[in-house]
Design an enzyme around this catalytic site. Structure first.
Site, PDB file in Angstrom:
ATOM      1  N   LYS A 120       0.766  -1.269  -0.036  1.00 55.54           N
ATOM      2  CA  LYS A 120       0.023  -0.090   0.086  1.00 55.54           C
ATOM      3  C   LYS A 120       0.775   1.191  -0.110  1.00 55.54           C
ATOM      4  CE  LYS A 120      -1.895   2.109   3.219  1.00 55.54           C
ATOM      5  NZ  LYS A 120      -2.541   2.480   4.701  1.00 55.54           N
ATOM      6  N   ASP A 138      -6.665   1.181   0.993  1.00 47.77           N
ATOM      7  CA  ASP A 138      -6.357   1.160   2.502  1.00 47.77           C
ATOM      8  C   ASP A 138      -8.106   0.966   2.861  1.00 47.77           C
ATOM      9  OD1 ASP A 138      -8.137   3.472   1.692  1.00 47.77           O
ATOM     10  OD2 ASP A 138      -7.424   4.775   3.018  1.00 47.77           O
TER      11      ASP A 138
END
Ligand code: SF4
Length: 256
Positions: A120, A138
């Protein structure tokens, strides 16, 4: 969702916010990388508060290593998991000096090889610092994609793979920002604000949250109904416990 619906979904988010970007404050790719590492399980606002004074002094990996782990720990102690994060930031800064000449690398593999940097974080840095069409998933993006039916998936990897496949041009570069901001401010975790959502007719989530005034009216009506039924119950109870006319209330006489 059909391809036309996906296009329309992003067209409307883009119309509402033509230039979305991360809310993390940074002055260069290195500071962005540090801010994203610090933002794991913390809010962007809390990271900005800690990083504003820090980034006045520290702009490069070399300055961070010279600053040292103890001072860094102290500077970020208001952010969750600050011990581990301080360790990681010093280690990743040292790795940038040793392996990349003090620069932030531009490939996912190289970024993910740094301490504290996962997929991420790499996606955010590649997208925001270097303009790559990556999709950082997320908690907000994961929720919006599943709730709305845009890109449902059981894991963040699955959602990311779906986004990769379905997001059309010209929205690919900014898609993840729109989804994060939509999840943070409209499609909120506890109560999605469907009544003011620009993609309400495209989203499959049910039941949609009605406007506050409608919810207030409903809860007032429910409260009045419950008050009325409790009054009725009390009145019924009184009637039931009243002695029947003619029946003696005296104790039975003792047997001889
Ligand atoms: S309609 Fe509601 S659930 Fe659907 S995307 Fe909008 S805010 Fe989220």
């Amino acid at each position: 969702m059909t391809r036309d619906q996906v296009f329309e979904f992003f067209r409307r988010l883009a119309e509402a916010n033509p230039s979305p970007t991360t809310e993390l404050e940074s002055g260069n790719p290195y500071q962005l990388l540090v801010a994203v590492v610090l933002s794991a399980q913390a809010t962007d606002a809390s990271v900005n508060v800690a990083c504003r004074p820090l980034f006045q002094r520290i702009k490069t990996p070399k300055q961070m290593v010279a600053f040292g782990e103890d001072d860094l720990r102290d500077a970020i102690k208001t952010i969750g998991l600050f011990n581990t994060k301080a360790k990681n930031v010093i280690a990743l800064s040292q790795a940038l000096i040793d392996r990349f000449g003090g620069e932030v690398p531009r490939t996912r593999e190289e970024l993910e090889s740094l301490p504290g940097v996962g997929r991420k974080t790499a996606n955010v840095v590649l997208n925001t610092a270097f303009g790559e069409e990556t999709f950082a998933v997320d908690t907000h993006v994961f929720r919006v994609c599943n709730r709305s039916g845009l890109a449902p998936g059981k894991s963040v990897d699955e959602v990311e793979a779906k986004l990769e496949k379905i997001v059309p041009q010209p929205f690919r570069r900014d898609a993840h920002h729109w989804l994060i901001l939509h999840g943070r401010y409209t499609c909120k975790a506890r109560l999605p604000e469907c009544w003011r959502c620009p993609v309400i007719d495209l989203c499959r989530y049910k039941p949609k949250t009605p406007p506050p005034e409608e919810r207030r009216a409903k809860s007032n009506a429910a409260r009045s109904a419950s008050r009325a039924s409790s009054k009725a119950r009390t009145a019924k109870g009184r009637t039931a416990s009243r002695p029947k006319a003619g029946r003696s209330r005296s104790r039975p006489s003792r047997l001889p």
